[in-house]
Design a protein around this motif. Structure first.
Motif, PDB file in Angstrom:
ATOM      1  N   GLY A 198      -2.036  11.491  -2.925  1.00 25.46           N
ATOM      2  CA  GLY A 198      -1.874  10.704  -1.702  1.00 25.46           C
ATOM      3  C   GLY A 198      -3.055  10.858  -0.763  1.00 25.46           C
ATOM      4  O   GLY A 198      -3.455   9.894  -0.099  1.00 25.46           O
ATOM      5  N   LEU A 221      -5.885   3.049   3.142  1.00 29.75           N
ATOM      6  CA  LEU A 221      -5.462   3.040   4.545  1.00 29.75           C
ATOM      7  C   LEU A 221      -6.640   3.020   5.524  1.00 29.75           C
ATOM      8  O   LEU A 221      -6.545   3.538   6.640  1.00 29.75           O
ATOM      9  CB  LEU A 221      -4.565   4.259   4.837  1.00 29.75           C
ATOM     10  CG  LEU A 221      -3.345   4.421   3.929  1.00 29.75           C
ATOM     11  CD1 LEU A 221      -2.488   5.589   4.399  1.00 29.75           C
ATOM     12  CD2 LEU A 221      -2.518   3.146   3.871  1.00 29.75           C
ATOM     13  N   SER A 279       1.509   8.901  -6.283  1.00 27.57           N
ATOM     14  CA  SER A 279       1.622  10.304  -5.870  1.00 27.57           C
ATOM     15  C   SER A 279       2.731  11.007  -6.646  1.00 27.57           C
ATOM     16  O   SER A 279       2.581  12.165  -7.038  1.00 27.57           O
ATOM     17  CB  SER A 279       1.893  10.393  -4.365  1.00 27.57           C
ATOM     18  OG  SER A 279       0.825   9.862  -3.623  1.00 27.57           O
ATOM     19  N   ALA A 296      -1.579  11.131   2.491  1.00 26.29           N
ATOM     20  CA  ALA A 296      -2.165   9.865   2.939  1.00 26.29           C
ATOM     21  C   ALA A 296      -2.260   9.820   4.464  1.00 26.29           C
ATOM     22  O   ALA A 296      -3.219   9.275   5.021  1.00 26.29           O
ATOM     23  CB  ALA A 296      -1.336   8.690   2.424  1.00 26.29           C
ATOM     24  N   SER A 342     -13.425   9.212  -3.146  1.00 26.47           N
ATOM     25  CA  SER A 342     -11.993   9.303  -3.451  1.00 26.47           C
ATOM     26  C   SER A 342     -11.639   8.516  -4.699  1.00 26.47           C
ATOM     27  O   SER A 342     -10.841   8.973  -5.524  1.00 26.47           O
ATOM     28  CB  SER A 342     -11.174   8.793  -2.261  1.00 26.47           C
ATOM     29  OG  SER A 342     -11.388   9.591  -1.120  1.00 26.47           O
ATOM     30  N   ILE A 365       1.024   4.154  -3.010  1.00 23.98           N
ATOM     31  CA  ILE A 365       0.836   5.579  -2.712  1.00 23.98           C
ATOM     32  C   ILE A 365       2.049   6.383  -3.162  1.00 23.98           C
ATOM     33  O   ILE A 365       1.915   7.460  -3.768  1.00 23.98           O
ATOM     34  CB  ILE A 365       0.575   5.787  -1.211  1.00 23.98           C
ATOM     35  CG1 ILE A 365      -0.770   5.176  -0.818  1.00 23.98           C
ATOM     36  CG2 ILE A 365       0.601   7.271  -0.856  1.00 23.98           C
ATOM     37  CD1 ILE A 365      -1.030   5.168   0.680  1.00 23.98           C
ATOM     38  N   ARG A 406       0.815  -1.210   0.000  1.00 24.53           N
ATOM     39  CA  ARG A 406       0.000   0.000   0.000  1.00 24.53           C
ATOM     40  C   ARG A 406       0.853   1.265   0.000  1.00 24.53           C
ATOM     41  O   ARG A 406       0.558   2.225  -0.725  1.00 24.53           O
ATOM     42  CB  ARG A 406      -0.948  -0.018   1.202  1.00 24.53           C
ATOM     43  CG  ARG A 406      -2.119  -0.976   1.015  1.00 24.53           C
ATOM     44  CD  ARG A 406      -3.089  -0.945   2.175  1.00 24.53           C
ATOM     45  NE  ARG A 406      -2.613  -1.763   3.287  1.00 24.53           N
ATOM     46  CZ  ARG A 406      -3.315  -1.986   4.394  1.00 24.53           C
ATOM     47  NH1 ARG A 406      -4.515  -1.452   4.536  1.00 24.53           N
ATOM     48  NH2 ARG A 406      -2.829  -2.746   5.358  1.00 24.53           N
ATOM     49  N   SER A 456      -5.441  11.888   5.365  1.00 20.34           N
ATOM     50  CA  SER A 456      -6.707  11.204   5.095  1.00 20.34           C
ATOM     51  C   SER A 456      -6.860   9.966   5.979  1.00 20.34           C
ATOM     52  O   SER A 456      -7.979   9.602   6.369  1.00 20.34           O
ATOM     53  CB  SER A 456      -6.801  10.823   3.615  1.00 20.34           C
ATOM     54  OG  SER A 456      -5.692  10.043   3.201  1.00 20.34           O
ATOM     55  N   GLU A 457      -5.741   9.318   6.317  1.00 19.46           N
ATOM     56  CA  GLU A 457      -5.807   8.168   7.221  1.00 19.46           C
ATOM     57  C   GLU A 457      -6.304   8.605   8.590  1.00 19.46           C
ATOM     58  O   GLU A 457      -7.106   7.919   9.230  1.00 19.46           O
ATOM     59  CB  GLU A 457      -4.421   7.522   7.334  1.00 19.46           C
ATOM     60  CG  GLU A 457      -4.414   6.171   8.037  1.00 19.46           C
ATOM     61  CD  GLU A 457      -4.284   6.294   9.542  1.00 19.46           C
ATOM     62  OE1 GLU A 457      -4.816   5.428  10.259  1.00 19.46           O
ATOM     63  OE2 GLU A 457      -3.660   7.271  10.008  1.00 19.46           O
ATOM     64  N   LEU A 479      -5.732   8.616  -2.086  1.00 21.45           N
ATOM     65  CA  LEU A 479      -5.341   7.217  -1.928  1.00 21.45           C
ATOM     66  C   LEU A 479      -5.418   6.767  -0.467  1.00 21.45           C
ATOM     67  O   LEU A 479      -5.676   5.596  -0.183  1.00 21.45           O
ATOM     68  CB  LEU A 479      -3.922   7.011  -2.460  1.00 21.45           C
ATOM     69  CG  LEU A 479      -3.780   6.977  -3.977  1.00 21.45           C
ATOM     70  CD1 LEU A 479      -2.310   7.023  -4.380  1.00 21.45           C
ATOM     71  CD2 LEU A 479      -4.451   5.733  -4.551  1.00 21.45           C
ATOM     72  N   GLY A 480      -5.186   7.691   0.461  1.00 21.38           N
ATOM     73  CA  GLY A 480      -5.282   7.337   1.873  1.00 21.38           C
ATOM     74  C   GLY A 480      -6.677   6.870   2.247  1.00 21.38           C
ATOM     75  O   GLY A 480      -6.847   5.929   3.033  1.00 21.38           O
TER      76      GLY A 480
END
Length: 334
Positions: free
Chosen positions: A248, A256, A168, A198, A290, A164, A160, A201-202, A251-252
């Protein structure tokens, strides 16, 4: 995050399912960024390999550059650290970062609008991520990668984090090429900002498992804003930073996502006794939105790039995001 697996408790078969341990055994706060859980902790090997690959690539760049042979000292001064032979640097007036010439970087895959659009060299969107303009540039990026990337890889695994990092970097390259026409661009900054995005967003999508929510969010936002603010200085490609960060960030939400705390707390119980869904509704909503935005963003960006469009024609003020002119310097990225 944390290490170790849940262990069964109680030795009698007649006792039934053991009671869940206190929440403090599941989550503690060892840093403002992440809570610790009893999930599997991965061994970080991808990030160290990326660091080694970047350092090795820089050595190759300097060997190809060969300043003593290819540089005219009578015009621009002597090479720096000539005792290094072929690895010596260009004069500081030409490259203050202790690195090669721009022509060497261009030859080896630096990002340049004309090469990508007119010569169909789309591979430069990827190759530029592995090039650096000098020792200072390389050290700054690799130290950042170690501090950010190793922690993420330990928590989420190499697959993962690798996805990312690469996507990114490509996202940053696309946005950079759309807005910067007159300069070349190199470096892993877009990929690094993707890891920062990421992380943000995580934090948002896994909000319920954090112990110090406000501290984590405030600290991370301040770090991101400071780094983006540095990007408005001349000779810094802030479009790569912004493109990487946005990629990113999306993608988070996709890669994630963690199970909500209530599910984690009961996961050792039988399935019929859990009574909580693994993910919350807002996690599913973030995931879907997303995914749509990510696919749409890459599609629009690539189409505009292949058509040779100038992003500044569609946004008259966007060039200020990468460089703000002052009495001490000017900007010429458009």
């Amino acid at each position: 995050m944390g290490s170790g697996d849940l262990e069964s408790r109680g030795s009698s078969k007649n006792r039934g399912p053991p009671p869940p341990p206190p929440a403090s055994n599941y989550y503690t706060s060892s840093s403002p960024y992440y809570t610790e859980s009893l999930e599997k902790q991965w061994t970080s090997w991808l990030v160290p390999m990326i660091v080694v690959a970047n350092v090795a690539m820089f050595v190759v760049i300097m060997i190809v550059n060969d300043c003593p042979k290819n540089h005219n000292s009578s015009l621009e001064g002597n090479c720096v650290a000539r005792f290094l032979g072929r690895l010596s640097f260009q004069p500081l007036k030409e490259n203050p970062l202790f690195g090669p010439s721009s022509s060497t970087l261009e030859k080896l895959g630096a990002l340049e609008w004309k090469k990508v659009v007119n010569d169909n060299q789309a591979w430069r969107l990827v190759s530029c991520i592995w090039l650096h303009a000098g020792v200072i540039h390389l050290l700054a990026n690799m130290l950042s990668l170690v501090f950010i990337g190793i922690r993420l890889e330990q928590q989420f695994g190499f697959a993962r984090v690798g996805v990312i990092y690469m996507l990114s970097g490509i996202g940053g390259s696309i946005l950079s090429t759309l807005f910067i026409k007159n300069n070349i661009s190199v470096g892993a900054s877009g990929a690094l900002f993707g890891l920062l995005g990421a992380m943000l967003s995580e934090l948002l999508t896994n909000w319920t498992i954090y112990a110090n929510k406000a501290a984590a969010l405030t600290t991370l936002v301040i770090i991101i804003l400071i780094n983006l603010a540095v990007g408005i200085l001349p000779h810094v490609d802030n479009f790569a930073h912004i493109g990487g960060f946005l990629t990113g960030f999306l993608l988070g939400f996709i890669l994630l996502v963690r199970p909500q705390f209530a599910w984690q707390e009961r996961r050792h119980l039988p399935v019929e006794a859990r009574g909580k869904s693994k993910y919350t509704v807002y996690q599913y909503v973030f995931w879907i939105l997303s995914m749509i935005l990510l696919i749409a963003g890459f599609a629009v960006g690539l189409i505009m790039l292949l058509k040779g469009e100038n992003g500044n024609d569609h946004c008259s003020w966007c060039h200020y995001l990468s460089c703000v002119p002052t009495s001490r310097w000017h900007c010429n990225n458009r």
